[in-house]
Scaffold this motif. Sequence first.
Motif, PDB file in Angstrom:
ATOM      1  N   ALA A 242      33.602  37.964  42.676  1.00  0.00           N
ATOM      2  CA  ALA A 242      34.317  36.098  42.035  1.00  0.00           C
ATOM      3  C   ALA A 242      33.737  35.169  41.090  1.00  0.00           C
ATOM      4  O   ALA A 242      33.599  34.301  40.774  1.00  0.00           O
ATOM      5  CB  ALA A 242      34.000  35.443  43.493  1.00  0.00           C
ATOM      6  N   GLY A 243      32.445  35.766  40.746  1.00  0.00           N
ATOM      7  CA  GLY A 243      31.453  35.148  40.264  1.00  0.00           C
ATOM      8  C   GLY A 243      30.031  36.112  39.678  1.00  0.00           C
ATOM      9  O   GLY A 243      30.242  37.918  40.252  1.00  0.00           O
ATOM     10  N   LEU A 249      29.175  43.658  44.564  1.00  0.00           N
ATOM     11  CA  LEU A 249      30.668  44.409  44.745  1.00  0.00           C
ATOM     12  C   LEU A 249      30.973  44.501  43.423  1.00  0.00           C
ATOM     13  O   LEU A 249      31.824  45.776  42.844  1.00  0.00           O
ATOM     14  CB  LEU A 249      31.444  43.497  44.854  1.00  0.00           C
ATOM     15  CG  LEU A 249      32.920  43.090  45.441  1.00  0.00           C
ATOM     16  CD1 LEU A 249      32.996  44.483  46.044  1.00  0.00           C
ATOM     17  CD2 LEU A 249      33.787  41.679  45.769  1.00  0.00           C
ATOM     18  N   LYS A 250      30.499  43.960  41.842  1.00  0.00           N
ATOM     19  CA  LYS A 250      31.739  44.449  40.753  1.00  0.00           C
ATOM     20  C   LYS A 250      31.068  46.163  40.439  1.00  0.00           C
ATOM     21  O   LYS A 250      31.364  46.124  39.779  1.00  0.00           O
ATOM     22  CB  LYS A 250      31.136  43.218  39.661  1.00  0.00           C
ATOM     23  CG  LYS A 250      30.811  43.206  38.897  1.00  0.00           C
ATOM     24  CD  LYS A 250      30.422  42.517  37.369  1.00  0.00           C
ATOM     25  CE  LYS A 250      31.653  43.086  35.998  1.00  0.00           C
ATOM     26  NZ  LYS A 250      30.924  41.629  35.486  1.00  0.00           N
ATOM     27  N   LEU A 284      42.017  43.506  37.099  1.00  0.00           N
ATOM     28  CA  LEU A 284      42.017  41.988  37.433  1.00  0.00           C
ATOM     29  C   LEU A 284      42.315  41.298  39.359  1.00  0.00           C
ATOM     30  O   LEU A 284      42.918  42.348  39.386  1.00  0.00           O
ATOM     31  CB  LEU A 284      43.265  41.618  36.937  1.00  0.00           C
ATOM     32  CG  LEU A 284      43.837  39.790  36.461  1.00  0.00           C
ATOM     33  CD1 LEU A 284      42.303  39.158  35.524  1.00  0.00           C
ATOM     34  CD2 LEU A 284      45.435  39.754  35.565  1.00  0.00           C
ATOM     35  N   SER A 285      41.534  40.791  39.653  1.00  0.00           N
ATOM     36  CA  SER A 285      41.582  40.009  40.963  1.00  0.00           C
ATOM     37  C   SER A 285      43.327  39.150  40.976  1.00  0.00           C
ATOM     38  O   SER A 285      43.608  39.305  39.779  1.00  0.00           O
ATOM     39  CB  SER A 285      41.249  39.177  41.438  1.00  0.00           C
ATOM     40  OG  SER A 285      41.435  37.628  40.422  1.00  0.00           O
ATOM     41  N   GLY A 295      43.172  35.162  33.503  1.00  0.00           N
ATOM     42  CA  GLY A 295      41.555  35.507  34.366  1.00  0.00           C
ATOM     43  C   GLY A 295      41.104  36.413  33.515  1.00  0.00           C
ATOM     44  O   GLY A 295      40.943  37.086  32.587  1.00  0.00           O
ATOM     45  N   LYS A 296      39.453  36.869  34.171  1.00  0.00           N
ATOM     46  CA  LYS A 296      38.961  37.560  33.357  1.00  0.00           C
ATOM     47  C   LYS A 296      39.097  39.035  33.776  1.00  0.00           C
ATOM     48  O   LYS A 296      39.152  39.036  35.245  1.00  0.00           O
ATOM     49  CB  LYS A 296      37.411  36.961  33.568  1.00  0.00           C
ATOM     50  CG  LYS A 296      36.263  37.761  32.932  1.00  0.00           C
ATOM     51  CD  LYS A 296      35.128  37.148  32.828  1.00  0.00           C
ATOM     52  CE  LYS A 296      33.866  37.634  32.254  1.00  0.00           C
ATOM     53  NZ  LYS A 296      32.768  37.773  32.418  1.00  0.00           N
TER      54      LYS A 296
END
Length: 300
Positions: A242-243, A249-250, A284-285, A295-296
Amino acid sequence: MASTLNGPALAATRAALSAAMADNPTANNANANFDDTEPGEVQEISMEAQAEGIRTVFSDPTNFNVKHPLYSPWTLWFDSPMTKNRNLPQTPISAMPQTPGPMPPTPGVAAAQGWMEDIKRVISFDSVEEFWGLYNNIVPPSALPQKANYYLFKEGIIPAWEDEANKNGGKWSIQLPKDKNRSNVDKMWLYTMLAAIGETFDPSLTTLDPTGSPPNSLITGVIVSTRPQFYRISIWTRLAPAGEDDGSLKERIEGVGRHFKTSVLGYPDNAKLAGPLATEVEFLSHKDSEKKGKGKKIIV
């Protein structure tokens, strides 16, 4: 029986087998001959005698009596234009397998309920042998009609964003032109399924957390879709970064994407795939997907 698989398929199948412990239904029979042992006496048991009655699919493909269970059971779902708006038996969403806890009555779930009226639950399985029995008796993606989809998800998870296991996650996906990939899509889909049921997508599963246990798998399911001009293969995850605070996690999510690109699809790590109708391997989430591409994305 010699394996006819190679590359990622063989590796994923071996991973599925090594992650499982086969039960031995003949063990009790092997011990039945030692009932006359005196109290306190240790009876030596021949391992050869125990193993003599074990037949796996590799030694006897038609009369095997020992299966290789998967780490998790899975369910195959299917839909196509032919399954929509038909007077066929439907499974109400309330009767479908759910993740723990009731679904909240939100508009998103109501939309999922309408969509789930058209999707068909084909079969559930929990062993390597049952997977191959299923795979050898279904239509391959290259022969599916336009706008058809296969969804292979862990049992108890509905292939919808609104499911509790999916709502905070996202998906890796690749879109491939149909005319150039008709001969490859079946192999790509097979390797994707094998990597999913063999739990090889998530490299962190081979490590232990501070409690001494492996983390929960990020993977909830995989999808192949046929469209008039392209195929799309996707891997769904239960979490999405998420950031900047989600660095670990990324990194874990990116590991899934790299494995998908190089070990499953067979592309070099630095290959660029984009072109007419094609995309790179992109993440993509689900929440960003609702923003219609704003989205990013993460690209490997």
